[in-house]
Design a protein around this motif. Sequence first.
Motif, short mmCIF file in Angstrom:
data_model
loop_
_atom_site.label_atom_id
_atom_site.label_comp_id
_atom_site.label_asym_id
_atom_site.label_seq_id
_atom_site.Cartn_x
_atom_site.Cartn_y
_atom_site.Cartn_z
N ALA A 86 0.82 -1.20 0.00
CA ALA A 86 0.00 0.00 0.00
C ALA A 86 0.87 1.26 0.00
CB ALA A 86 -0.93 0.01 1.21
N GLU A 87 1.95 1.24 0.78
CA GLU A 87 2.84 2.41 0.85
C GLU A 87 3.52 2.68 -0.50
OE1 GLU A 87 5.41 1.37 4.04
OE2 GLU A 87 4.09 2.21 5.60
N ILE A 88 3.93 1.61 -1.18
CA ILE A 88 4.54 1.78 -2.50
C ILE A 88 3.56 2.41 -3.47
CG2 ILE A 88 5.43 0.53 -4.51
CD1 ILE A 88 6.68 -1.48 -2.60
N SER A 89 2.31 1.91 -3.45
CA SER A 89 1.29 2.42 -4.37
C SER A 89 0.98 3.89 -4.10
CB SER A 89 0.02 1.58 -4.25
OG SER A 89 0.26 0.24 -4.56
N ILE A 90 0.78 4.22 -2.82
CA ILE A 90 0.48 5.61 -2.48
C ILE A 90 1.69 6.49 -2.77
CG2 ILE A 90 -0.13 7.19 -0.62
CD1 ILE A 90 -2.40 5.38 -1.60
N GLY A 91 2.90 5.97 -2.48
CA GLY A 91 4.11 6.74 -2.77
C GLY A 91 4.28 7.00 -4.24
N LEU A 92 3.70 6.12 -5.05
CA LEU A 92 3.79 6.29 -6.50
C LEU A 92 2.86 7.38 -7.00
CD1 LEU A 92 5.13 4.98 -9.03
CD2 LEU A 92 3.17 3.43 -9.15
N ALA A 93 1.88 7.77 -6.17
CA ALA A 93 0.86 8.73 -6.61
C ALA A 93 1.47 10.06 -7.06
CB ALA A 93 -0.15 8.97 -5.49
N GLY A 94 2.43 10.57 -6.26
CA GLY A 94 3.04 11.85 -6.62
C GLY A 94 3.81 11.78 -7.91
N ILE A 95 4.57 10.70 -8.08
CA ILE A 95 5.35 10.52 -9.31
C ILE A 95 4.43 10.36 -10.50
CG2 ILE A 95 7.07 9.06 -10.44
CD1 ILE A 95 7.99 8.25 -7.59
N MET A 96 3.36 9.55 -10.32
CA MET A 96 2.39 9.34 -11.39
C MET A 96 1.73 10.66 -11.77
SD MET A 96 2.19 6.20 -12.46
CE MET A 96 0.61 6.36 -13.28
N THR A 97 1.36 11.45 -10.77
CA THR A 97 0.72 12.74 -11.03
C THR A 97 1.61 13.64 -11.88
OG1 THR A 97 -0.54 12.62 -8.97
CG2 THR A 97 -0.24 14.80 -9.93
N LEU A 98 2.89 13.70 -11.52
CA LEU A 98 3.83 14.54 -12.26
C LEU A 98 3.97 14.08 -13.71
CD1 LEU A 98 6.13 16.61 -12.59
CD2 LEU A 98 7.68 14.88 -11.64
N TRP A 99 4.30 12.81 -13.90
CA TRP A 99 4.65 12.35 -15.25
C TRP A 99 3.45 12.21 -16.16
CZ3 TRP A 99 9.12 13.25 -17.00
CH2 TRP A 99 10.22 13.25 -16.14
N LEU A 100 2.29 11.82 -15.64
CA LEU A 100 1.12 11.76 -16.50
C LEU A 100 0.68 13.17 -16.91
CD1 LEU A 100 -1.08 8.85 -15.13
CD2 LEU A 100 0.66 8.85 -16.90
N GLY A 101 0.93 14.14 -16.03
CA GLY A 101 0.67 15.53 -16.41
C GLY A 101 1.58 15.99 -17.53
N ILE A 102 2.86 15.69 -17.41
CA ILE A 102 3.82 16.05 -18.46
C ILE A 102 3.49 15.34 -19.77
CG2 ILE A 102 6.24 15.85 -19.16
CD1 ILE A 102 5.79 18.02 -17.09
N ILE B 200 -2.68 19.63 -15.54
CA ILE B 200 -3.60 19.26 -14.46
C ILE B 200 -4.54 18.15 -14.92
CG2 ILE B 200 -5.50 20.07 -13.00
CD1 ILE B 200 -2.74 21.06 -12.17
N GLU B 201 -5.00 18.22 -16.16
CA GLU B 201 -5.90 17.20 -16.69
C GLU B 201 -5.24 15.82 -16.67
OE1 GLU B 201 -8.17 16.06 -20.89
OE2 GLU B 201 -7.28 18.06 -20.63
N GLY B 202 -3.98 15.78 -17.11
CA GLY B 202 -3.27 14.51 -17.10
C GLY B 202 -2.91 14.06 -15.70
N ALA B 203 -2.56 15.03 -14.84
CA ALA B 203 -2.13 14.71 -13.48
C ALA B 203 -3.25 14.06 -12.67
CB ALA B 203 -1.64 15.97 -12.78
N LYS B 204 -4.50 14.40 -12.97
CA LYS B 204 -5.62 13.83 -12.22
C LYS B 204 -5.68 12.31 -12.35
CE LYS B 204 -8.62 17.91 -12.51
NZ LYS B 204 -9.85 18.49 -13.12
N GLU B 205 -5.17 11.79 -13.46
CA GLU B 205 -5.19 10.35 -13.67
C GLU B 205 -4.19 9.62 -12.76
OE1 GLU B 205 -4.51 9.47 -17.76
OE2 GLU B 205 -5.86 11.03 -18.48
N GLY B 206 -3.16 10.34 -12.31
CA GLY B 206 -2.08 9.71 -11.56
C GLY B 206 -2.55 9.05 -10.29
N PHE B 207 -3.33 9.76 -9.48
CA PHE B 207 -3.79 9.22 -8.21
C PHE B 207 -4.71 8.03 -8.43
CE2 PHE B 207 -6.62 9.03 -4.52
CZ PHE B 207 -5.68 8.91 -3.51
N GLN B 208 -5.57 8.12 -9.44
CA GLN B 208 -6.51 7.02 -9.72
C GLN B 208 -5.77 5.73 -10.07
OE1 GLN B 208 -8.96 8.59 -12.85
NE2 GLN B 208 -9.74 10.28 -11.62
#
Length: 410
Positions: A46-62, A266-274
């Motif tokens: 769970a910690e790995i997945s949640i920790g991935l949220a910030g990275i996912m948010t950044l890169w999917l936004g880019i 922001i539009e792409g970043a929203k997908e990161g947490f999901q």
Amino acid sequence: MALNYVWLGFFLIAFVVAVFKSVFLQDTAIFGDIMNGMLASAKTGAEISIGLAGIMTLWLGIMKVGEAAGMINRFSKLVYPFFSKLFPQVPKGHPAMGSMMMNFSASMLGLDNAATPMGLKAMKELQDLNDKPDTASNPQIMFLVLNTAGVVLIPTSVIALRKAAGAANPADIFVPTLISTFIAFIIGMFTVSAYQRINLFKLPVLVFLSGFAAVVTGLYYWVRHMPAEKIGPTMSNLGGGIIFSIVILFLGAGIIKKINVYDHFIEGAKEGFQVSVRIIPYLVGILVAISVFRTTGCMDYLINAIASLFSWMGFNTDFVPALPVALMKPLSGGGARGLMIEVMTRYGADSFQGKLASVIQGTTETTFYVLAVYFGSVNIKNTRYALTAGLIADFFGLLSAILLGYLFFH
């Protein structure tokens, strides 16, 4: 189905071993240890997945900015001659081509934090082409297997750990690691191609392989005389510089195209947490199964059995102490890293076992982790032959690492 059987096997075999230890060996702590390990692994997943949220948010936004600016489409056209042979079912100009190229590039540069979000983005785009949403498609399997056999041009983390362990020349494992990981990549590519009846003996593929071999050769001559303590920082700086340059390229293209760069980010970043939340069950499931298998000592029994077999056959068994790294790496990258450090501590960083463990660590990939995360992100339940093909690539990568270890260091 293969992943299903393996997952069940971890639990059932571990249970039989635990009962034997409890009843016949009077191990009164075994089931308590199993439960503690399961709970700790569930928390880690769970910690790995949640920790991935910030990275996912950044890169999917880019990536969303790059897609809106037309850069992903340009990357797709750039790699299409080669990728069209590996992924014949992906249409020309499809954004998945560009996302896959970004993922492979980040992986080769050793930038896992960037590679994973880009890979998950590619999986989502490939899923859009999948007419059976719960079953892995041919392009998804090819992409996943190439990821599990991913080529890392410079194993900077392994070199850093060897330096910390006191190795005289931490980078001496560079050449055998590069060769063995490239062999694993080629085996993975040809294995999936055999399943999918893809003919790889075509000009674009041969040109790619020749070009890649030239890059590897050039890289070797560039770092050959570089001081060991400078290789890691230099390659890290090179990789970071390339990826950040791509970020600036995406943003600049967005400015030229006169799009609202921030809104698209922001539009792409929203997908990161999901996506991060979606992969929690898959990651927890595989990590808990691995923990049970390790805690009961099944991994040790397997290694001892292999050692006995090779000794009985009359083979040199100096490689056996490094085997735990090989058997753990497809299951857990962190676990394999810890075992590599343990081998170097016990035998010495400059021993044959220490060097071989380092080569193995830099060669093989966390196959079960990659399959669980990537397939889980798009809710794939039937993985078909993806696990089999990935393990075949791992096996030949391991075999190459051992043979090259004997050739270079024994």
